[in-house]
Design an enzyme around this catalytic site. Sequence first.
Site, PDB file in Angstrom:
ATOM      1  N   GLY A  40      33.604 113.528 -22.249  1.00  0.00           N
ATOM      2  CA  GLY A  40      32.609 114.163 -23.121  1.00  0.00           C
ATOM      3  C   GLY A  40      31.439 113.261 -23.482  1.00  0.00           C
TER       4      GLY A  40
ATOM      5  N   GLY B  63      36.074 119.094 -18.180  1.00  0.00           N
ATOM      6  CA  GLY B  63      35.923 119.698 -19.500  1.00  0.00           C
ATOM      7  C   GLY B  63      34.674 120.561 -19.542  1.00  0.00           C
TER       8      GLY B  63
ATOM      9  N   GLU C 179      42.062 109.884 -16.916  1.00  0.00           N
ATOM     10  CA  GLU C 179      40.874 110.222 -17.693  1.00  0.00           C
ATOM     11  C   GLU C 179      40.527 109.050 -18.605  1.00  0.00           C
ATOM     12  OE1 GLU C 179      40.198 114.724 -17.970  1.00  0.00           O
ATOM     13  OE2 GLU C 179      41.494 114.154 -19.624  1.00  0.00           O
TER      14      GLU C 179
ATOM     15  N   ASN D  58      39.496 122.280 -18.071  1.00  0.00           N
ATOM     16  CA  ASN D  58      40.089 122.167 -19.398  1.00  0.00           C
ATOM     17  C   ASN D  58      39.065 122.696 -20.400  1.00  0.00           C
ATOM     18  OD1 ASN D  58      41.221 121.426 -21.816  1.00  0.00           O
ATOM     19  ND2 ASN D  58      40.939 119.221 -21.542  1.00  0.00           N
ATOM     20  N   TRP D  59      39.320 123.906 -20.844  1.00  0.00           N
ATOM     21  CA  TRP D  59      38.331 124.555 -21.727  1.00  0.00           C
ATOM     22  C   TRP D  59      38.386 124.042 -23.165  1.00  0.00           C
ATOM     23  CZ3 TRP D  59      38.466 130.505 -20.241  1.00  0.00           C
ATOM     24  CH2 TRP D  59      37.891 130.643 -18.965  1.00  0.00           C
ATOM     25  N   LYS D  60      39.391 123.266 -23.501  1.00  0.00           N
ATOM     26  CA  LYS D  60      39.552 122.767 -24.876  1.00  0.00           C
ATOM     27  C   LYS D  60      39.481 123.962 -25.847  1.00  0.00           C
ATOM     28  CE  LYS D  60      37.791 118.471 -23.180  1.00  0.00           C
ATOM     29  NZ  LYS D  60      37.157 117.191 -23.410  1.00  0.00           N
TER      30      LYS D  60
ATOM     31  N   GLU E 106      42.619 113.670 -26.294  1.00  0.00           N
ATOM     32  CA  GLU E 106      42.323 114.269 -27.606  1.00  0.00           C
ATOM     33  C   GLU E 106      43.617 114.531 -28.374  1.00  0.00           C
ATOM     34  OE1 GLU E 106      39.777 117.371 -26.116  1.00  0.00           O
ATOM     35  OE2 GLU E 106      38.338 115.815 -25.562  1.00  0.00           O
TER      36      GLU E 106
ATOM     37  N   HIS F 158      46.809 114.789 -23.248  1.00  0.00           N
ATOM     38  CA  HIS F 158      45.348 114.643 -23.126  1.00  0.00           C
ATOM     39  C   HIS F 158      44.886 113.654 -24.207  1.00  0.00           C
ATOM     40  CE1 HIS F 158      41.094 115.511 -23.543  1.00  0.00           C
ATOM     41  NE2 HIS F 158      41.157 115.898 -22.279  1.00  0.00           N
TER      42      HIS F 158
ATOM     43  N   SER G 234      33.538 113.539 -17.710  1.00  0.00           N
ATOM     44  CA  SER G 234      32.127 113.819 -17.394  1.00  0.00           C
ATOM     45  C   SER G 234      31.878 114.149 -15.918  1.00  0.00           C
ATOM     46  CB  SER G 234      31.246 112.647 -17.843  1.00  0.00           C
ATOM     47  OG  SER G 234      31.347 112.481 -19.241  1.00  0.00           O
TER      48      SER G 234
HETATM   49  P1  PGA Z   1      34.591 116.286 -19.931  1.00  0.00           P
HETATM   50  O1  PGA Z   1      36.118 116.426 -20.395  1.00  0.00           O
HETATM   51  O2  PGA Z   1      34.521 116.747 -18.487  1.00  0.00           O
HETATM   52  O3  PGA Z   1      33.809 117.172 -20.852  1.00  0.00           O
HETATM   53  O4  PGA Z   1      34.237 114.841 -20.049  1.00  0.00           O
HETATM   54  C1  PGA Z   1      37.179 116.114 -19.537  1.00  0.00           C
HETATM   55  C2  PGA Z   1      38.511 116.297 -20.226  1.00  0.00           C
HETATM   56  O5  PGA Z   1      38.613 116.018 -21.424  1.00  0.00           O
HETATM   57  O6  PGA Z   1      39.495 116.727 -19.605  1.00  0.00           O
END
Ligand code: PGA
Length: 249
Positions: free
Chosen positions: A171, A232, A165, A9-11, A97, A95, A211
Site C-alpha cells: 500500500g 491489493g 509481502e 486481496n480486496w481488504k 495487516e 496477512h 504495490s
Molecule cells: P497493495 O496490497 O497491492 O495495495 O500494496 C497488497 C496486499 O496487502 O496484499
Amino acid sequence: MRKKIFAGNWKMHHGPKETLAFLKEFKEIVAPDAHREWVFFPPFVNLMTMQETLNGSFIKWGGQNCHFEQKGAFTGEISPMMLKELGCTYTLVGHSERRQIFGETDSLCAKKVKALNEAGVIPMLCVGETQNERDENLTSQVLKKQLHEGLSLWDPSQPLTLAYEPVWAIGTGKVASPAQAEEAHQMIRQVLSLKYGPARSAEIQILYGGSVKPDNSRELSALPNIDGFLVGKASLIPKTFALIGQTPL
Ligand code: PGA
C-alpha cells in the site's frame, strides 16, 4: 511448471453490489488459461455472491482470514469449515495487516494453516519483513522464523501456497526491485527445501505482493521463483487486475 496465481486481496473494499458489478465486467475480459489461476479474497459478506456468480467458473475465491477452530463460542469469527461450504478454494493466513493491526502471531497462523487444511481449504500464508528489519539486515532471519513457526503444524502432504509481502511495499507504492523480490523468494524456497525436500519445495507456489501494478508486474512475473501476485489496491478495478494477470508468461 508451477501454475501462476493472480490473487486480488480486496481488504475492506467492495460490498455485495459492487462485487456483482465487478464480476460481471471481469468475466467479460478474462478467459481461462491452463497456466494461470485467478483468485479473489473479498470481504466475507461477498463470499456467497462469489459462489453464486462464479460457481463452475475458472475463477476461484477465498477468505481473507479465518478462525482456527471449526465451530464454537467465538463471537465474530468465521471457521474454515464455513469457508469451505461457501466454495472457498484458498484463504489468507497472517496477512501483515492481521499481524500488525490485530496482533496475530506465528503460532496463531500455524493453527489456522492446520485448520484450513483439515477443512479442505488451501492456506495462503503471508510472510514478509518490515522496513526496519530490512534496514537491519534481518530479512532472512524474519522470513525463516515466520516460515518455521507458521508451518510448525503443517502436514507437508497437504496443499499450501505462500505469499511474500514485504511490509514496506504494501500500500506504499514502493515495490520490491526484481533483485530484492527474487532473492527473498529464493530464500523462502531454500527454507522449504531444507525442511520438506527439494521436490516438495519446487511444487509450492510463492506469490509476490506489495504495490503490484500493470507497469511493474511484467518484470517481476518473469523471475523464476515468483509464481504470481497477491494484489491489493490494483485488484479493485477489473481492467487493471486483468492486465496484471495477463502479463505474458
Ligand atoms: P497493495 O496490497 O497491492 O495495495 O500494496 C497488497 C496486499 O496487502 O496484499
